[in-house]
Design a protein around this motif. Structure first.
Motif, PDB file in Angstrom:
ATOM      1  N   PHE A 443       0.827  -1.209   0.000  1.00 36.83           N
ATOM      2  CA  PHE A 443       0.000   0.000   0.000  1.00 36.83           C
ATOM      3  C   PHE A 443       0.857   1.253   0.000  1.00 36.83           C
ATOM      4  CE2 PHE A 443      -1.780   3.328   2.733  1.00 36.83           C
ATOM      5  CZ  PHE A 443      -2.873   3.717   1.977  1.00 36.83           C
ATOM      6  N   TRP A 444       1.857   1.302   0.946  1.00 39.87           N
ATOM      7  CA  TRP A 444       2.696   2.506   1.037  1.00 39.87           C
ATOM      8  C   TRP A 444       3.563   2.653  -0.212  1.00 39.87           C
ATOM      9  CZ3 TRP A 444       1.267   6.029   4.113  1.00 39.87           C
ATOM     10  CH2 TRP A 444       0.656   5.729   5.341  1.00 39.87           C
ATOM     11  N   GLY A 445       4.017   1.513  -0.786  1.00 35.03           N
ATOM     12  CA  GLY A 445       4.825   1.604  -2.000  1.00 35.03           C
ATOM     13  C   GLY A 445       4.045   2.205  -3.160  1.00 35.03           C
ATOM     14  N   LEU A 446       2.785   1.724  -3.332  1.00 33.31           N
ATOM     15  CA  LEU A 446       1.962   2.281  -4.407  1.00 33.31           C
ATOM     16  C   LEU A 446       1.589   3.732  -4.151  1.00 33.31           C
ATOM     17  CD1 LEU A 446      -0.412  -0.741  -5.126  1.00 33.31           C
ATOM     18  CD2 LEU A 446       1.546   0.025  -6.466  1.00 33.31           C
ATOM     19  N   LEU A 449       4.832   5.771  -4.890  1.00 36.19           N
ATOM     20  CA  LEU A 449       5.418   5.629  -6.211  1.00 36.19           C
ATOM     21  C   LEU A 449       5.218   6.857  -7.095  1.00 36.19           C
ATOM     22  CD1 LEU A 449       6.919   3.853  -8.217  1.00 36.19           C
ATOM     23  CD2 LEU A 449       4.706   2.855  -8.894  1.00 36.19           C
ATOM     24  N   PRO A 450       4.018   7.439  -7.190  1.00 35.03           N
ATOM     25  CA  PRO A 450       3.875   8.638  -8.035  1.00 35.03           C
ATOM     26  C   PRO A 450       4.741   9.797  -7.557  1.00 35.03           C
ATOM     27  CG  PRO A 450       1.729   7.698  -7.539  1.00 35.03           C
ATOM     28  CD  PRO A 450       2.716   7.001  -6.644  1.00 35.03           C
ATOM     29  N   ILE A 451       4.885   9.942  -6.222  1.00 32.42           N
ATOM     30  CA  ILE A 451       5.692  11.042  -5.691  1.00 32.42           C
ATOM     31  C   ILE A 451       7.164  10.838  -6.057  1.00 32.42           C
ATOM     32  CG2 ILE A 451       6.383  12.227  -3.575  1.00 32.42           C
ATOM     33  CD1 ILE A 451       3.741  11.339  -2.341  1.00 32.42           C
ATOM     34  N   ILE A 452       7.628   9.582  -5.928  1.00 29.26           N
ATOM     35  CA  ILE A 452       9.040   9.291  -6.244  1.00 29.26           C
ATOM     36  C   ILE A 452       9.309   9.523  -7.728  1.00 29.26           C
ATOM     37  CG2 ILE A 452      10.763   7.462  -6.317  1.00 29.26           C
ATOM     38  CD1 ILE A 452       9.429   6.266  -3.832  1.00 29.26           C
ATOM     39  N   VAL A 453       8.405   9.047  -8.582  1.00 29.87           N
ATOM     40  CA  VAL A 453       8.605   9.203 -10.026  1.00 29.87           C
ATOM     41  C   VAL A 453       8.598  10.676 -10.409  1.00 29.87           C
ATOM     42  CG1 VAL A 453       7.588   8.736 -12.285  1.00 29.87           C
ATOM     43  CG2 VAL A 453       7.676   6.925 -10.565  1.00 29.87           C
ATOM     44  N   THR A 454       7.648  11.439  -9.839  1.00 29.66           N
ATOM     45  CA  THR A 454       7.574  12.870 -10.169  1.00 29.66           C
ATOM     46  C   THR A 454       8.814  13.609  -9.687  1.00 29.66           C
ATOM     47  OG1 THR A 454       5.161  12.762  -9.990  1.00 29.66           O
ATOM     48  CG2 THR A 454       6.169  14.947  -9.935  1.00 29.66           C
ATOM     49  N   TRP A 457      11.817  12.805 -11.883  1.00 30.02           N
ATOM     50  CA  TRP A 457      11.748  13.491 -13.171  1.00 30.02           C
ATOM     51  C   TRP A 457      12.118  14.964 -13.035  1.00 30.02           C
ATOM     52  CZ3 TRP A 457       8.577  17.454 -15.085  1.00 30.02           C
ATOM     53  CH2 TRP A 457       8.650  17.651 -16.477  1.00 30.02           C
ATOM     54  N   LEU A 458      11.678  15.615 -11.946  1.00 26.58           N
ATOM     55  CA  LEU A 458      12.018  17.029 -11.726  1.00 26.58           C
ATOM     56  C   LEU A 458      13.514  17.197 -11.508  1.00 26.58           C
ATOM     57  CD1 LEU A 458       9.036  18.145  -9.448  1.00 26.58           C
ATOM     58  CD2 LEU A 458       9.403  18.712 -11.860  1.00 26.58           C
ATOM     59  N   ILE A 459      14.137  16.281 -10.753  1.00 26.18           N
ATOM     60  CA  ILE A 459      15.588  16.361 -10.526  1.00 26.18           C
ATOM     61  C   ILE A 459      16.339  16.170 -11.837  1.00 26.18           C
ATOM     62  CG2 ILE A 459      17.531  15.218  -9.388  1.00 26.18           C
ATOM     63  CD1 ILE A 459      15.619  14.570  -7.071  1.00 26.18           C
ATOM     64  N   TYR A 460      15.889  15.205 -12.645  1.00 22.71           N
ATOM     65  CA  TYR A 460      16.545  14.975 -13.937  1.00 22.71           C
ATOM     66  C   TYR A 460      16.449  16.210 -14.819  1.00 22.71           C
ATOM     67  CZ  TYR A 460      17.212  13.188 -18.668  1.00 22.71           C
ATOM     68  OH  TYR A 460      17.629  13.004 -19.960  1.00 22.71           O
ATOM     69  N   ARG A 461      15.293  16.838 -14.844  1.00 24.43           N
ATOM     70  CA  ARG A 461      15.139  18.043 -15.654  1.00 24.43           C
ATOM     71  C   ARG A 461      16.033  19.164 -15.158  1.00 24.43           C
ATOM     72  NH1 ARG A 461      13.296  18.373 -20.451  1.00 24.43           N
ATOM     73  NH2 ARG A 461      12.521  20.485 -20.024  1.00 24.43           N
ATOM     74  N   GLN A 462      16.155  19.263 -13.808  1.00 26.77           N
ATOM     75  CA  GLN A 462      17.001  20.330 -13.242  1.00 26.77           C
ATOM     76  C   GLN A 462      18.459  20.101 -13.621  1.00 26.77           C
ATOM     77  OE1 GLN A 462      15.796  22.925 -11.698  1.00 26.77           O
ATOM     78  NE2 GLN A 462      17.784  23.884 -11.302  1.00 26.77           N
ATOM     79  N   VAL A 463      18.899  18.839 -13.552  1.00 24.60           N
ATOM     80  CA  VAL A 463      20.289  18.536 -13.910  1.00 24.60           C
ATOM     81  C   VAL A 463      20.544  18.820 -15.380  1.00 24.60           C
ATOM     82  CG1 VAL A 463      21.983  16.673 -14.113  1.00 24.60           C
ATOM     83  CG2 VAL A 463      20.567  16.853 -12.051  1.00 24.60           C
TER      84      VAL A 463
END
Length: 588
Positions: A443-446, A449-454, A457-463
């Motif tokens: 339950f906690w993983g699901l 999961l959206p928060i981790i993925v988002t 993606w924001l960190i990758y864009r910043q880099v």
């Protein structure tokens, strides 16, 4: 896998997909029947009628028509075949049709037809046709088309019904001309009735004689009515506009349409007298009116005093289901009875009218062990016999054993907590395992999961945004070496395969392509005249320039002079690879 084997398996799979549903439907098909139908019961002499013999849900052989004595066969037999699947039920029909002309007046008989099905012979019932003399003057044209509202013969004679009694009204169009358009104008609001419109009925064309005139008729609309109040009630007319071709016209072409005149027609109003149910009413009357059957069923017939018993009561037949309420039943005193609920309420349209089905569920809790017999009885008013009737189900045997005192609440699905069926628990125990999905690691993983993925993606864009922009020219120059090496590797494969022409073509592409990518010059614009200038721009020394031009001449001579020496190809490959390495070192 061989192609023919693959094709064979695909054919078998396709056969299974197509045939299995038909086999399943065939198991749900209706009974076999062989019937005769005439589109007229009364015809004018020198007119005609059509007779159809229909075999349903079977394949027949040796069809034998009647002798058609006193009739002239104008055409036939015309054979037809039809298969339909409705709600998973398959039905098929084979028809044999004849057009007949009566040869004399009076009541004529069409004898039975026969057909062989599965080794046995089926026969139709004989038909009687009344042949009458036609009117000498069929009328002045005002009666060429009209509309009639018709009740059943019994109700049409009395125009009297009981409260809640089901009645069907058919709106029938009679015409002697080709009607090509119908438009509804107005319809009764059926005040004082509960109305249902029926969509399934026999709308085949029927030939009828009215006042000595031959008409073609068919049902346009059918409604089922249930009177909701006593006293005089009126069914207002149905008004339509019919399109009738103007007389004396001839078609001018295949797509031409004749000029039409609009003829407004309306049915006559129907006045009924709705009577209250007769008095005195018997004790225990359920206020249910109609022609119903009654059935009862138990979920199981063996249980304990800790269990709840479900009894389902089913009414089925003709009548107003809205007026059918759960009747109070006389259960043994050793059962605690809870308020019944409606499980199902459906109307079923049939060719002859409409039927309904309504189911109620009664929940019973036994108080003590023992053997019991449940046999529900319901008093209704039967509209066919016009009398009160007691409907009785078959006896239901129930065996109750003594329980251990722990009520099993899961036996009554959806029972409200305040129903008082079982006493409330005094303590609440928290489950230590198997407590459901919430709170588990999954339950906690699901959830996260959206928060981790988002966030990722924001960190990758910043880099990526923080990096300096890449020069596309520089990027293509860096790719020049990889492209040249790839072509040389292809040339090496051709060398090993002793394909000299392909080998020298790849070497030439590798050399010229390298200069083209490095200098951002289209390959088509790179010539021998300007290649020297491009090499100087790249910083090539005279030795490297001479090596490059020598390699190009070697390739050119090999392509046009047919040079295919294996040692020469190996030497060319080695020189080209060495030149490429030197140029990469010089251009860093």
């Amino acid at each position: 896998m061989p192609a023919n084997s693959l094709f064979h398996r695909m054919a078998i799979a396709s056969w299974i997909v197509l045939v299995l549903p038909l086999l399943a439907c065939a198991q749900n098909s209706d009974a076999v029947s062989f019937t005769a139908y005439a589109d007229a019961r009364e015809v004018v002499q020198n007119s005609y009628l059509e007779v159809t013999f229909t075999l349903k849900n079977a394949d027949g052989t040796n069809f034998s028509p009647p002798r058609f004595q006193d009739f002239k066969v104008l055409s036939g037999p015309s054979q037809g075949f039809q298969t339909t699947i409705v709600n998973g039920r398959m039905s098929k029909e084979i028809t044999y049709s004849y057009r007949l002309q009566p040869q004399r007046k009076g009541t004529l008989t069409i004898g039975p037809a026969s057909i062989t099905v599965g080794g046995r012979t089926l026969q139709t019932q004989p038909l009687e046709i009344a042949v009458v003399e036609g009117a000498s003057q069929p009328g002045n044209g005002s009666d060429e088309v009209y509309l009639k509202a018709r009740l059943s013969p019994a109700l049409d004679a009395t125009r009297s019904v009981y409260l809640g009694q089901q009645l069907a009204v058919d709106y029938i169009l009679y015409t002697r001309v080709d009607v090509q358009g119908l438009t509804a104008a107005s319809e009764s609001t059926y005040d004082g009735f509960f109305m249902r419109e029926v969509h399934q009925y026999d709308n085949r064309v029927v030939r009828e004689v009215v006042n000595g005139v031959q008409y073609v008729s068919r049902i346009l609309k059918r409604v089922i009515l249930y009177p909701q109040q006593t006293g005089p009630l009126t069914i207002d007319p149905l008004s339509i506009v019919a399109g009738v071709p103007l007389p004396g016209q001839r078609p001018s072409g295949f797509f031409s349409r004749p000029d039409m005149r609009r003829v407004p027609i309306a049915s006559q109003p129907i006045r009924l007298n709705v009577k209250p149910l007769p008095l005195p009413q018997p004790a225990g009357f359920s206020n249910i009116t109609g022609n119903f059957t009654l059935a009862a069923a138990l979920a199981r017939n063996t249980l304990t005093t800790d269990d709840a018993l479900s009894l389902v009561l089913t009414f089925e037949g003709e009548g107003d289901l809205k007026r059918v309420q759960a009747p109070p039943l006389d259960f043994p005193a050793d059962f605690e009875v809870y308020d019944p609920k409606v499980l199902e309420e459906d109307y079923i349209d049939v060719t002859a009218g409409s039927k309904g089905r309504k189911k109620f569920e009664y929940l019973l809790v036994p108080k003590k062990a023992g053997s019991y017999t449940l046999q529900p009885r319901v008093v209704v008013f039967n509209t066919d016999s016009m009398a009160y009737q007691t409907l009785t189900t078959v006896p239901l045997k129930v065996e109750i054993r003594q329980g251990n005192g722990e009520k099993k609440s899961g036996l009554i699905a959806g029972a409200p907590e305040n129903q008082g069926l079982y006493p409330p628990r005094q303590t609440i125990r928290l489950a230590t395992g198997g407590g459901g999905f919430f709170g588990t690691p999954v339950f906690w993983g699901l959830l996260l999961l959206p928060i981790i993925v988002t966030g990722s993606w924001l960190i990758y864009r910043q880099v990526q945004n923080s990096k300096p922009p890449v020069d596309p020219v520089l990027l293509q120059q860096q790719r020049a070496r990889r492209a040249a090496l790839a072509r040389l590797q292809a040339a090496e494969k051709h060398r090993q395969a002793k394909e000299s022409r392909a080998f020298y073509e790849e070497v030439e592409r590798a050399l010229l392509g390298y200069v083209s990518d490095k200098r951002q010059i289209d390959r088509a614009n790179l010539t021998k005249a300007n290649v020297l200038a491009q090499l100087q721009e790249l910083g090539a020394s005279d030795t490297e320039t001479n090596q490059f031009m020598g390699l190009l001449r070697t390739c050119e001579m090999a392509l046009y002079a047919g040079k295919d020496n294996a040692d020469a190809m190996e030497a060319t490959y080695t020189q080209a690879a060495a030149w490429l390495a030197e140029m990469e070192e010089a251009t860093r």
